[in-house]
Design a protein around this motif. Structure first.
Motif, PDB file in Angstrom:
ATOM      1  N   VAL A   1     139.878 -53.043  14.372  1.00 43.40           N
ATOM      2  CA  VAL A   1     138.804 -53.605  13.808  1.00 43.40           C
ATOM      3  C   VAL A   1     139.221 -55.043  13.548  1.00 43.40           C
ATOM      4  O   VAL A   1     140.446 -55.269  13.201  1.00 43.40           O
ATOM      5  CB  VAL A   1     138.562 -53.057  12.379  1.00 43.40           C
ATOM      6  CG1 VAL A   1     137.634 -53.917  11.509  1.00 43.40           C
ATOM      7  CG2 VAL A   1     137.982 -51.569  12.765  1.00 43.40           C
ATOM      8  N   ASP A   2     138.361 -56.266  13.811  1.00 43.56           N
ATOM      9  CA  ASP A   2     138.746 -57.382  13.441  1.00 43.56           C
ATOM     10  C   ASP A   2     138.179 -57.958  12.151  1.00 43.56           C
ATOM     11  O   ASP A   2     136.925 -57.464  11.752  1.00 43.56           O
ATOM     12  CB  ASP A   2     138.025 -58.298  14.611  1.00 43.56           C
ATOM     13  CG  ASP A   2     138.714 -57.978  16.005  1.00 43.56           C
ATOM     14  OD1 ASP A   2     140.043 -58.004  15.859  1.00 43.56           O
ATOM     15  OD2 ASP A   2     138.273 -58.308  16.993  1.00 43.56           O
ATOM     16  N   LEU A   3     138.997 -58.631  11.395  1.00 42.56           N
ATOM     17  CA  LEU A   3     138.426 -59.038   9.892  1.00 42.56           C
ATOM     18  C   LEU A   3     138.055 -60.398   9.991  1.00 42.56           C
ATOM     19  O   LEU A   3     138.801 -61.145  10.592  1.00 42.56           O
ATOM     20  CB  LEU A   3     139.396 -58.551   9.137  1.00 42.56           C
ATOM     21  CG  LEU A   3     139.665 -57.125   8.933  1.00 42.56           C
ATOM     22  CD1 LEU A   3     140.956 -56.782   7.756  1.00 42.56           C
ATOM     23  CD2 LEU A   3     138.425 -56.258   8.502  1.00 42.56           C
ATOM     24  N   ASP A   4     137.173 -60.682   9.133  1.00 43.43           N
ATOM     25  CA  ASP A   4     136.962 -62.298   8.481  1.00 43.43           C
ATOM     26  C   ASP A   4     138.217 -62.995   8.245  1.00 43.43           C
ATOM     27  O   ASP A   4     139.086 -62.308   7.439  1.00 43.43           O
ATOM     28  CB  ASP A   4     135.842 -62.395   7.568  1.00 43.43           C
ATOM     29  CG  ASP A   4     135.304 -63.836   7.555  1.00 43.43           C
ATOM     30  OD1 ASP A   4     135.449 -64.545   8.529  1.00 43.43           O
ATOM     31  OD2 ASP A   4     135.066 -64.153   6.320  1.00 43.43           O
ATOM     32  N   GLU A   5     138.402 -63.982   8.368  1.00 38.34           N
ATOM     33  CA  GLU A   5     139.660 -65.033   8.139  1.00 38.34           C
ATOM     34  C   GLU A   5     140.846 -64.437   8.991  1.00 38.34           C
ATOM     35  O   GLU A   5     141.989 -64.464   8.228  1.00 38.34           O
ATOM     36  CB  GLU A   5     139.766 -64.826   6.629  1.00 38.34           C
ATOM     37  CG  GLU A   5     138.590 -65.424   5.768  1.00 38.34           C
ATOM     38  CD  GLU A   5     138.388 -66.807   5.985  1.00 38.34           C
ATOM     39  OE1 GLU A   5     139.080 -67.595   6.227  1.00 38.34           O
ATOM     40  OE2 GLU A   5     137.158 -67.250   5.727  1.00 38.34           O
ATOM     41  N   GLY A   6     140.652 -63.999  10.162  1.00 41.06           N
ATOM     42  CA  GLY A   6     141.840 -63.819  11.044  1.00 41.06           C
ATOM     43  C   GLY A   6     142.583 -62.491  10.819  1.00 41.06           C
ATOM     44  O   GLY A   6     143.586 -62.166  11.518  1.00 41.06           O
ATOM     45  N   GLY A   7     142.284 -61.454  10.040  1.00 43.85           N
ATOM     46  CA  GLY A   7     142.949 -60.104   9.871  1.00 43.85           C
ATOM     47  C   GLY A   7     142.434 -59.390  10.645  1.00 43.85           C
ATOM     48  O   GLY A   7     141.314 -59.199  11.362  1.00 43.85           O
ATOM     49  N   SER A   8     143.211 -58.081  10.761  1.00 43.50           N
ATOM     50  CA  SER A   8     142.769 -57.015  11.697  1.00 43.50           C
ATOM     51  C   SER A   8     143.512 -55.797  11.251  1.00 43.50           C
ATOM     52  O   SER A   8     144.486 -55.763  10.428  1.00 43.50           O
ATOM     53  CB  SER A   8     143.041 -57.252  13.061  1.00 43.50           C
ATOM     54  OG  SER A   8     144.610 -57.381  13.238  1.00 43.50           O
ATOM     55  N   PHE A   9     142.833 -54.570  11.702  1.00 37.69           N
ATOM     56  CA  PHE A   9     143.710 -53.344  11.395  1.00 37.69           C
ATOM     57  C   PHE A   9     143.275 -52.494  12.313  1.00 37.69           C
ATOM     58  O   PHE A   9     142.323 -52.475  13.000  1.00 37.69           O
ATOM     59  CB  PHE A   9     143.553 -52.789  10.224  1.00 37.69           C
ATOM     60  CG  PHE A   9     142.099 -52.311   9.618  1.00 37.69           C
ATOM     61  CD1 PHE A   9     141.977 -51.143   9.988  1.00 37.69           C
ATOM     62  CD2 PHE A   9     141.150 -52.934   8.973  1.00 37.69           C
ATOM     63  CE1 PHE A   9     140.634 -50.604   9.709  1.00 37.69           C
ATOM     64  CE2 PHE A   9     140.228 -52.492   8.646  1.00 37.69           C
ATOM     65  CZ  PHE A   9     139.553 -51.245   9.094  1.00 37.69           C
ATOM     66  N   GLU A  10     143.869 -51.486  12.626  1.00 35.61           N
ATOM     67  CA  GLU A  10     143.714 -50.418  13.652  1.00 35.61           C
ATOM     68  C   GLU A  10     144.244 -48.870  13.117  1.00 35.61           C
ATOM     69  O   GLU A  10     144.841 -48.896  12.080  1.00 35.61           O
ATOM     70  CB  GLU A  10     144.439 -50.260  14.903  1.00 35.61           C
ATOM     71  CG  GLU A  10     145.875 -50.099  14.774  1.00 35.61           C
ATOM     72  CD  GLU A  10     146.348 -50.363  16.209  1.00 35.61           C
ATOM     73  OE1 GLU A  10     146.931 -49.216  17.039  1.00 35.61           O
ATOM     74  OE2 GLU A  10     146.439 -51.400  16.966  1.00 35.61           O
TER      75      GLU A  10
ATOM     76  N   LYS B   1     147.327 -49.588  10.022  1.00 36.82           N
ATOM     77  CA  LYS B   1     148.156 -50.588  10.098  1.00 36.82           C
ATOM     78  C   LYS B   1     147.312 -51.801  10.717  1.00 36.82           C
ATOM     79  O   LYS B   1     146.569 -51.738  11.484  1.00 36.82           O
ATOM     80  CB  LYS B   1     149.289 -50.344  11.212  1.00 36.82           C
ATOM     81  CG  LYS B   1     148.947 -50.003  12.600  1.00 36.82           C
ATOM     82  CD  LYS B   1     150.228 -49.315  13.146  1.00 36.82           C
ATOM     83  CE  LYS B   1     150.018 -48.998  14.819  1.00 36.82           C
ATOM     84  NZ  LYS B   1     151.114 -48.383  15.602  1.00 36.82           N
ATOM     85  N   GLY B   2     148.059 -53.236  10.325  1.00 41.41           N
ATOM     86  CA  GLY B   2     147.344 -54.341  10.675  1.00 41.41           C
ATOM     87  C   GLY B   2     148.020 -55.476  10.185  1.00 41.41           C
ATOM     88  O   GLY B   2     148.967 -55.562   9.420  1.00 41.41           O
ATOM     89  N   THR B   3     147.081 -56.596   9.893  1.00 38.45           N
ATOM     90  CA  THR B   3     147.460 -57.740   9.231  1.00 38.45           C
ATOM     91  C   THR B   3     146.487 -57.972   8.232  1.00 38.45           C
ATOM     92  O   THR B   3     145.384 -58.029   8.521  1.00 38.45           O
ATOM     93  CB  THR B   3     147.497 -58.872  10.277  1.00 38.45           C
ATOM     94  OG1 THR B   3     148.418 -58.682  11.323  1.00 38.45           O
ATOM     95  CG2 THR B   3     148.042 -60.231   9.593  1.00 38.45           C
ATOM     96  N   LEU B   4     146.865 -58.413   7.025  1.00 39.92           N
ATOM     97  CA  LEU B   4     145.868 -58.902   6.060  1.00 39.92           C
ATOM     98  C   LEU B   4     145.127 -60.174   6.300  1.00 39.92           C
ATOM     99  O   LEU B   4     145.730 -60.961   6.754  1.00 39.92           O
ATOM    100  CB  LEU B   4     146.305 -58.805   4.785  1.00 39.92           C
ATOM    101  CG  LEU B   4     147.094 -57.612   4.289  1.00 39.92           C
ATOM    102  CD1 LEU B   4     147.867 -57.792   2.831  1.00 39.92           C
ATOM    103  CD2 LEU B   4     145.870 -56.471   3.861  1.00 39.92           C
ATOM    104  N   PRO B   5     143.637 -60.279   6.105  1.00 39.67           N
ATOM    105  CA  PRO B   5     143.013 -61.500   6.313  1.00 39.67           C
ATOM    106  C   PRO B   5     143.829 -62.703   5.630  1.00 39.67           C
ATOM    107  O   PRO B   5     144.435 -62.354   4.489  1.00 39.67           O
ATOM    108  CB  PRO B   5     141.571 -61.251   5.817  1.00 39.67           C
ATOM    109  CG  PRO B   5     141.649 -60.002   5.722  1.00 39.67           C
ATOM    110  CD  PRO B   5     143.167 -59.276   5.277  1.00 39.67           C
TER     111      PRO B   5
END
Length: 251
Positions: A226-235, A43-47
């Motif tokens: 996890v931190d993603l480029d362009e502001g996304g993240s997930f765990e 679960k998280g937020t797409l970049p």
């Protein structure tokens, strides 16, 4: 980074061995094997920036590639939240391979403590990641687990065979390899993602006073944020199961 982790582990091994009592036995073990991982919730937020106020717009309306939506409600557009069940593949034999190394300082014929590094691997199932617009989502160099262990053995319990168990607590330091096409996001780096643990049970066979071979089952658990480029993240919480074979050297 993998070389740095291995160098640190081996340097620590040497330092601890020099500091250990003269009667302590130091055992270095190297292994590989077959490692798998069951499904886990991701679960998280797409970049990228959210489009259309967070609903009703897919990537094709922003000029990016269109893609299917998974089993969540809402769109898999840049900036959207998601909560999906992902399948994982281990692919132990593919480069870079699955392997591990540990050092154990046996204080007597029963108890020991040590440090262990394992280069675990997970690849997200293709259909699961593509449903969210990911062309790559993997920890393949690798899902690195470093733990401090406590071990118990029953020396020469079955002739030359010595059964043993161990447990350890530590950290996950995966190499994050994620590409999300709709947001043009590429994350390719090592990250500290959270706590980890491992449980091991096996048996070793003494070849002589110095060398032994062993087989074992190993379970690891890691919580990964996890931190993603362009502001996304997930765990996600990843569990691995492995059947290992290896060789140990005592001194």
């Amino acid at each position: 980074m993998t070389k740095l982790i291995l160098t640190t582990a081996l340097t620590s091994s040497l330092s601890f061995s020099l500091a250990a009592p003269a009667l302590a036995e130091v055992e270095l073990s190297f292994y590989t094997g077959w490692q798998t991982a069951p499904h886990s919730r991701v679960k998280g937020t797409l970049p990228g920036d959210a489009v259309g106020g967070g609903g009703g717009t897919d990537a094709s309306q922003t000029g990016g590639p269109a893609f299917a939506i998974g089993d969540t409600t809402g769109d898999a557009a840049p900036g959207a939240d998601f909560n999906e069940l992902f399948g994982w593949e281990g692919r132990s034999g593919e480069l870079p391979p699955y392997y591990g190394v540990r050092a154990t300082w046996w204080q007597n014929d029963k108890w020991g403590y040590g440090v262990e590094f394992s280069h675990n691997k997970v690849y997200a199932n293709r259909s699961d990641r593509e449903n969210l617009g990911f062309s790559r989502l993997e920890f393949t160099d690798g899902l690195n687990i470093v733990t401090l262990n406590v071990s118990r053995r029953w020396q020469d319990q079955w002739g030359s065979f010595t059964p043993y168990v161990s447990g350890g607590l530590g950290v996950a330091i995966p190499h994050v390899d994620v590409r999300h096409d709709a947001s043009d996001s590429r994350t390719y780096e090592f990250q500290y993602t959270g706590p980890a643990m491992r449980l091991t049970a096996g048996a070793s066979y003494a070849i002589n006073d110095r060398y032994s071979v062993f087989g074992e089952y190993q379970f690891t658990y890691s919580h990964n944020e996890v931190d993603l480029d362009e502001g996304g993240s997930f765990e996600t919480d990843i569990k691995t199961n492995a059947l290992n074979i290896g060789i140990s050297m005592s001194f």
